[in-house]
Design a protein around this motif. Structure first.
Motif, PDB file in Angstrom:
ATOM      1  N   THR A   1       8.883  13.952  29.147  1.00 28.40           N
ATOM      2  CA  THR A   1       8.513  12.769  29.244  1.00 28.40           C
ATOM      3  C   THR A   1       6.906  12.494  29.461  1.00 28.40           C
ATOM      4  N   LEU A   2       6.147  13.396  29.753  1.00 27.08           N
ATOM      5  CA  LEU A   2       4.762  13.186  30.123  1.00 27.08           C
ATOM      6  C   LEU A   2       3.895  12.715  28.910  1.00 27.08           C
ATOM      7  N   GLU A   3       3.403  11.468  29.153  1.00 26.82           N
ATOM      8  CA  GLU A   3       2.790  10.558  28.204  1.00 26.82           C
ATOM      9  C   GLU A   3       1.207  10.586  28.031  1.00 26.82           C
ATOM     10  N   VAL A   4       0.927  10.696  29.692  1.00 29.24           N
ATOM     11  CA  VAL A   4      -0.760  10.597  29.668  1.00 29.24           C
ATOM     12  C   VAL A   4      -1.155  11.666  30.452  1.00 29.24           C
ATOM     13  N   LEU A   5      -2.341  12.436  30.201  1.00 29.28           N
ATOM     14  CA  LEU A   5      -2.734  13.648  30.942  1.00 29.28           C
ATOM     15  C   LEU A   5      -4.324  13.418  31.069  1.00 29.28           C
ATOM     16  N   ASP A   6      -4.791  13.343  32.148  1.00 33.59           N
ATOM     17  CA  ASP A   6      -6.346  13.148  32.357  1.00 33.59           C
ATOM     18  C   ASP A   6      -7.001  14.470  32.964  1.00 33.59           C
ATOM     19  N   LEU A   7      -7.815  14.882  32.133  1.00 36.84           N
ATOM     20  CA  LEU A   7      -8.574  16.200  32.331  1.00 36.84           C
ATOM     21  C   LEU A   7     -10.039  15.900  32.269  1.00 36.84           C
ATOM     22  N   GLU A   8     -10.355  14.904  32.535  1.00 38.73           N
ATOM     23  CA  GLU A   8     -11.830  14.596  32.693  1.00 38.73           C
ATOM     24  C   GLU A   8     -12.459  15.170  33.758  1.00 38.73           C
ATOM     25  N   GLY A   9     -13.776  15.778  33.106  1.00 36.03           N
ATOM     26  CA  GLY A   9     -14.478  16.509  34.039  1.00 36.03           C
ATOM     27  C   GLY A   9     -14.051  17.838  34.812  1.00 36.03           C
ATOM     28  N   THR A  10     -13.108  18.439  34.221  1.00 29.20           N
ATOM     29  CA  THR A  10     -12.376  19.720  34.847  1.00 29.20           C
ATOM     30  C   THR A  10     -12.929  20.909  34.595  1.00 29.20           C
ATOM     31  N   GLY A  11     -14.173  21.145  33.771  1.00 33.49           N
ATOM     32  CA  GLY A  11     -14.657  22.257  33.573  1.00 33.49           C
ATOM     33  C   GLY A  11     -13.919  23.086  32.153  1.00 33.49           C
ATOM     34  N   LEU A  12     -13.472  22.302  31.419  1.00 36.28           N
ATOM     35  CA  LEU A  12     -13.083  22.960  30.322  1.00 36.28           C
ATOM     36  C   LEU A  12     -14.025  23.150  29.134  1.00 36.28           C
ATOM     37  N   THR A  13     -13.474  24.100  28.311  1.00 36.49           N
ATOM     38  CA  THR A  13     -14.400  24.525  27.271  1.00 36.49           C
ATOM     39  C   THR A  13     -13.691  24.562  25.752  1.00 36.49           C
ATOM     40  N   ASN A  14     -14.048  24.722  24.840  1.00 41.19           N
ATOM     41  CA  ASN A  14     -13.397  24.832  23.534  1.00 41.19           C
ATOM     42  C   ASN A  14     -12.368  25.444  23.284  1.00 41.19           C
ATOM     43  N   GLN A  15     -12.265  26.682  24.303  1.00 38.11           N
ATOM     44  CA  GLN A  15     -11.268  27.549  24.440  1.00 38.11           C
ATOM     45  C   GLN A  15      -9.813  26.818  24.723  1.00 38.11           C
ATOM     46  N   SER A  16     -10.097  25.974  25.779  1.00 39.76           N
ATOM     47  CA  SER A  16      -8.991  25.178  26.262  1.00 39.76           C
ATOM     48  C   SER A  16      -8.591  24.028  25.309  1.00 39.76           C
ATOM     49  N   ALA A  17      -9.496  23.448  24.733  1.00 42.03           N
ATOM     50  CA  ALA A  17      -9.721  22.276  23.408  1.00 42.03           C
ATOM     51  C   ALA A  17      -8.695  22.840  22.456  1.00 42.03           C
TER      52      ALA A  17
END
Length: 303
Positions: free
Chosen positions: A202-218
C-alpha cells in the motif's frame, strides 16, 4: 449549512473567542479546527477539548506548534478523543509530547474509529514512542489503522526503533504515506526501509528528505524500485548526499510505473464501457485498481 473551518495561527486567544469556537463545535458547524501556534489558558484548552469531544462534524484537528504543551493537556486531549467519533486527522507537530505523553494519548488513538492521519513530527519521541505507534499500523487489515503518518524530526529514535517501524510498515495493509524527513536515519535504516517498501502492498509516498543518506542508500532504493513491484509512487530524497544521476534514475523508474498504471486504468475503463470487447481472449485480464488518497489529508497542515 455545510461545516466550515476555523483557522487561527500564532494568536493569543481570548475567552470570548474560545466560547465562539466551542459553540461552533457543539453546533457541528466546524469540519476543520486549526489553532496552530496559538496561546490559550489551561482552562480554555479544556473547553476546546470538551467542545471537540462533543462535535460530530470535526474531521481535522490541528494543534501544531506547542499547543499541547504539558501532560495535563495531553490528558485532556486523550479524554476528548475517547468520546469523539469524527476526527480523521490529528496534527500535533512541534508538541513536546515525549514517550510519556504519547503513552497517555495512545489508548485513545488506538480505539478511535475514524483516525487515519497522524502528525507527530518534532514531538521529542524515542524508541518507546515508536513501539506505541507501531500498534497504530495493524497488519493485514486486522483492524482500522493509519493511512498517513508523519514522524519528522524525532532524533531521539534509534536504529532499533526505526527497524521496529520498518517491520510494522512492511505488514501494514493500510499505510499509504510515511514522512520521516529530517531524522538522522543513515544508510542502515534506509536499507531496512527499502525492504519494508518492497514488502508493502500500500505505501505510495515515502519522504526521506534530509535523513543523512548517501549513494549507498540510493543504490539500494534503486535496486528495490527496479526489481520489485511496489505501490510506491513518490520517493523524496532531497538534501541528502546522493548524486543527481541516481535520484533521476529512481524518479524515472517511479514515473514509468505510474505510466503503466495509467495505461492499465484506461484499459479497464474501456472494457467497462464496452464489455463485449476481448472478453474471452487470453490477453484480456482482470485488473484491480485501488484509488489513491487524492488530496492528502495532511494538506491543511502548516508547518
Amino acid at each position: 449549512m455545510l461545516p466550515g473551518s476555523i483557522q487561527i495561527s500564532g494568536e493569543t486567544l481570548s475567552g470570548a473567542e474560545i466560547r465562539d469556537i466551542c459553540e461552533s463545535l457543539r453546533e457541528n458547524s466546524v469540519r476543520l479546527l486549526s489553532l496552530r501556534g496559538c496561546q490559550l489558558s489551561e482552562r480554555d484548552f479544556g473547553h476546546v477539548c470538551r467542545g471537540a469531544a462533543e462535535s460530530r462534524s470535526l474531521a481535522q484537528l490541528n494543534l501544531n506548534l506547542g499547543i499541547v504543551s504539558n501532560i495535563n493537556r495531553v490528558k485532556q486531549l486523550a479524554e476528548a478523543l475517547k468520546t469523539n467519533r469524527s476526527v480523521q486527522s490529528l496534527f500535533l507537530h512541534g508538541s513536546p509530547l515525549t514517550d510519556a505523553g504519547l503513552a497517555l494519548l495512545n489508548p485513545a488513538l488506538s480505539i478511535h474509529p475514524s483516525l487515519v492521519a497522524l502528525d507527530l513530527g518534532d514531538c521529542m519521541l524515542g524508541d518507546e514512542g515508536i513501539n506505541l505507534i507501531c500498534g497504530l499500523l495493524p497488519p493485514d487489515g486486522a483492524k482500522s489503522g493509519l493511512k498517513e503518518l508523519t514522524l519528522s524530526a524525532n532524533p531521539g529514535v534509534t536504529s532499533k526503533g526505526w527497524g521496529r517501524l520498518a517491520i510494522a510498515v512492511a505488514h501494514s495493509s493500510q499505510l499509504r504515506v510515511l514522512n520521516l524527513d529530517y531524522n538522522p536515519l543513515g544508510d542502515q535504516v534506509a536499507g531496512m526501509l527499502a525492504v519494508a517498501v518492497a514488502s508493502s502492498r500500500t505505501l505510495e509516498v515515502l519522504d526521506l528528505e534530509g535523513t543523512g543518506l548517501t549513494n549507498q542508500s540510493a543504490q539500494t532504493l534503486l535496486d528495490m524500485v527496479e526489481n520489485y513491484p511496489t505501490a510506491l509512487r513518490t520517493l523524496i530524497l532531497a538534501e541528502n548526499n546522493i548524486s543527481p544521476e541516481l535520484q533521476q534514475q529512481i524518479s524515472d523508474l517511479l514515473s514509468e510505473g505510474e505510466e503503466e498504471e495509467e495505461i492499465e486504468a484506461r484499459e479497464v475503463t474501456a472494457r467497462e464501457k464496452n464489455p463485449w470487447i476481448c472478453q474471452n481472449t487470453p490477453s484480456s485480464q482482470m485488473v484491480l485498481m485501488t484509488s489513491g488518497l487524492g488530496d492528502s489529508l495532511l494538506a491543511e497542515t502548516e508547518m
